[in-house]
Design a protein around this motif. Sequence first.
Motif, PDB file in Angstrom:
ATOM      1  N   PRO A 154       0.806  -1.233   0.000  1.00 21.25           N
ATOM      2  CA  PRO A 154       0.000   0.000   0.000  1.00 21.25           C
ATOM      3  C   PRO A 154       0.834   1.276   0.000  1.00 21.25           C
ATOM      4  O   PRO A 154       0.477   2.241  -0.682  1.00 21.25           O
ATOM      5  CB  PRO A 154      -0.820  -0.120   1.287  1.00 21.25           C
ATOM      6  N   ALA A 155       1.936   1.314   0.744  1.00 18.76           N
ATOM      7  CA  ALA A 155       2.759   2.530   0.805  1.00 18.76           C
ATOM      8  C   ALA A 155       3.414   2.825  -0.535  1.00 18.76           C
ATOM      9  O   ALA A 155       3.347   3.954  -1.048  1.00 18.76           O
ATOM     10  CB  ALA A 155       3.821   2.393   1.899  1.00 18.76           C
ATOM     11  N   GLY A 156       4.064   1.828  -1.117  1.00 18.69           N
ATOM     12  CA  GLY A 156       4.739   2.035  -2.397  1.00 18.69           C
ATOM     13  C   GLY A 156       3.772   2.321  -3.524  1.00 18.69           C
ATOM     14  O   GLY A 156       3.995   3.212  -4.355  1.00 18.69           O
ATOM     15  N   MET A 157       2.659   1.595  -3.561  1.00 19.27           N
ATOM     16  CA  MET A 157       1.692   1.774  -4.639  1.00 19.27           C
ATOM     17  C   MET A 157       1.039   3.153  -4.578  1.00 19.27           C
ATOM     18  O   MET A 157       0.884   3.823  -5.603  1.00 19.27           O
ATOM     19  CB  MET A 157       0.633   0.672  -4.580  1.00 19.27           C
ATOM     20  N   ASN A 158       0.643   3.571  -3.372  1.00 20.89           N
ATOM     21  CA  ASN A 158      -0.001   4.875  -3.266  1.00 20.89           C
ATOM     22  C   ASN A 158       0.990   6.007  -3.496  1.00 20.89           C
ATOM     23  O   ASN A 158       0.644   7.051  -4.062  1.00 20.89           O
ATOM     24  CB  ASN A 158      -0.663   5.030  -1.892  1.00 20.89           C
ATOM     25  N   GLY A 159       2.249   5.807  -3.077  1.00 22.89           N
ATOM     26  CA  GLY A 159       3.271   6.803  -3.349  1.00 22.89           C
ATOM     27  C   GLY A 159       3.479   6.997  -4.839  1.00 22.89           C
ATOM     28  O   GLY A 159       3.544   8.127  -5.340  1.00 22.89           O
ATOM     29  N   ALA A 160       3.568   5.881  -5.564  1.00 23.97           N
ATOM     30  CA  ALA A 160       3.756   5.958  -7.012  1.00 23.97           C
ATOM     31  C   ALA A 160       2.549   6.592  -7.690  1.00 23.97           C
ATOM     32  O   ALA A 160       2.688   7.386  -8.631  1.00 23.97           O
ATOM     33  CB  ALA A 160       4.008   4.560  -7.576  1.00 23.97           C
ATOM     34  N   LEU A 161       1.344   6.260  -7.199  1.00 21.16           N
ATOM     35  CA  LEU A 161       0.129   6.832  -7.772  1.00 21.16           C
ATOM     36  C   LEU A 161       0.121   8.352  -7.629  1.00 21.16           C
ATOM     37  O   LEU A 161      -0.161   9.084  -8.592  1.00 21.16           O
ATOM     38  CB  LEU A 161      -1.085   6.208  -7.089  1.00 21.16           C
ATOM     39  N   TYR A 162       0.443   8.836  -6.420  1.00 25.44           N
ATOM     40  CA  TYR A 162       0.445  10.277  -6.184  1.00 25.44           C
ATOM     41  C   TYR A 162       1.535  10.970  -7.000  1.00 25.44           C
ATOM     42  O   TYR A 162       1.312  12.071  -7.531  1.00 25.44           O
ATOM     43  CB  TYR A 162       0.629  10.571  -4.689  1.00 25.44           C
ATOM     44  N   ALA A 163       2.692  10.357  -7.106  1.00 20.41           N
ATOM     45  CA  ALA A 163       3.782  10.962  -7.876  1.00 20.41           C
ATOM     46  C   ALA A 163       3.416  11.051  -9.352  1.00 20.41           C
ATOM     47  O   ALA A 163       3.681  12.066 -10.011  1.00 20.41           O
ATOM     48  CB  ALA A 163       5.060  10.138  -7.696  1.00 20.41           C
ATOM     49  N   LYS A 164       2.794   9.999  -9.866  1.00 22.10           N
ATOM     50  CA  LYS A 164       2.376   9.993 -11.272  1.00 22.10           C
ATOM     51  C   LYS A 164       1.344  11.084 -11.519  1.00 22.10           C
ATOM     52  O   LYS A 164       1.400  11.807 -12.536  1.00 22.10           O
ATOM     53  CB  LYS A 164       1.786   8.619 -11.618  1.00 22.10           C
ATOM     54  N   ARG A 165       0.397  11.241 -10.592  1.00 21.56           N
ATOM     55  CA  ARG A 165      -0.626  12.265 -10.747  1.00 21.56           C
ATOM     56  C   ARG A 165      -0.041  13.669 -10.657  1.00 21.56           C
ATOM     57  O   ARG A 165      -0.616  14.627 -11.197  1.00 21.56           O
ATOM     58  CB  ARG A 165      -1.716  12.081  -9.688  1.00 21.56           C
ATOM     59  N   LYS A 166       1.081  13.801  -9.986  1.00 28.24           N
ATOM     60  CA  LYS A 166       1.758  15.098  -9.887  1.00 28.24           C
ATOM     61  C   LYS A 166       2.625  15.388 -11.110  1.00 28.24           C
ATOM     62  O   LYS A 166       3.265  16.439 -11.204  1.00 28.24           O
ATOM     63  CB  LYS A 166       2.624  15.148  -8.623  1.00 28.24           C
ATOM     64  N   GLY A 167       2.670  14.465 -12.045  1.00 28.75           N
ATOM     65  CA  GLY A 167       3.419  14.682 -13.270  1.00 28.75           C
ATOM     66  C   GLY A 167       4.881  14.297 -13.184  1.00 28.75           C
ATOM     67  O   GLY A 167       5.668  14.620 -14.101  1.00 28.75           O
ATOM     68  N   LEU A 168       5.262  13.601 -12.131  1.00 34.71           N
ATOM     69  CA  LEU A 168       6.655  13.176 -12.013  1.00 34.71           C
ATOM     70  C   LEU A 168       6.907  11.944 -12.887  1.00 34.71           C
ATOM     71  O   LEU A 168       6.028  11.107 -13.078  1.00 34.71           O
ATOM     72  CB  LEU A 168       6.996  12.831 -10.556  1.00 34.71           C
ATOM     73  N   LYS A 169       8.119  11.841 -13.394  1.00 33.88           N
ATOM     74  CA  LYS A 169       8.525  10.654 -14.133  1.00 33.88           C
ATOM     75  C   LYS A 169       8.728   9.555 -13.096  1.00 33.88           C
ATOM     76  O   LYS A 169       9.707   9.543 -12.365  1.00 33.88           O
ATOM     77  CB  LYS A 169       9.806  10.913 -14.913  1.00 33.88           C
TER      78      LYS A 169
END
Length: 323
Positions: free
Chosen positions: A30-45
């Motif tokens: 849950p921590a890694g998946m949600n972190g990646a989701l939020y980063a992707k939504r913020k436009g980060l590579k």
Amino acid sequence: MMFNFQIEKPKTAPVDYQTLYDFIALGLGPAGMNGALYAKRKGLKTLLVGYDLGGQLNNTSDVDNYLGLGNIDASDMIHKFNTHIKELEVPILSEVKVISIQKYEHFEIALDNGETLKTKTLLYAFGGNPRKLGVPGEYEFASKGVSYCVTCDAPFFKQRHVIVAGGGNSALDAAIDLARLASKVTIVHRSQFKGDQTTVNQLKKMPNVEMFLETQILEVKGEITMTGVQVLDKKTKTERFIEADGIFIEIGHIPNSNLLEGLANLNNSKEIIVDRFQQTNIEGLYAAGDVTDNPNKQIIIAASEGAVAALMATSYINQKGDK
């Protein structure tokens, strides 16, 4: 553990190992998946990297305390998380293991496939594992009476007899919480209590709490579900059977932090020390979930910490003007 369907594994994303990523999340819980989701939504590579989809969710059967989902099978929850990740097209590099992590100008992550990933910011979310008793029957009756999380599973044992294995503060606190729900709580510990005396005194006043010290658990027994434990009284050298509906094993937690030893600050329990922004002592390095020094090891907390880490990583990159 009964699954309602076959969980679809995430497909390995095409990865350009020459790419400098903005944000890499290590861990498919849950921590890694949600972190990646939020980063992707913020436009980060962004790239999500790990081996086992679901992380510590694979060690439980039902979840009853995640807001909005009600009582849900853990495999269903993993499927929902994975579906959300896929819908937002978060890149996943799965079924690889991280060999080492180095910090130079950027972070370099060596993988067991011989390749290396590079990233400006890194979220370490490889979780941890509850310490096991290591006795016969413990594995066979996991999620069939054997539990490692009172917060998660206590409601399933309302008005039942449960055992708490352990004698530290976490075990004593677990016993107090359980005593409010269970018909009876039996504490079994192989030596003397190591927790706070005030808590011990509080437990001694509870009419539905029984204590067996200097008592070693030899085996968890049962049929379809556990029915009790075989124990050894170390003082008298005699064995007995304690009948119970469940056992909560509260003897510690083993964080998967070995890859950060010598890089990030760890506490005496080898948990990664983070601040309220999930920041470690290393600039650009964040940690979230069960691997950190947050004492509350919960799915919803791990997911929220992953989100916080991604948001703080975004601010960090923006402030540096790297993006």
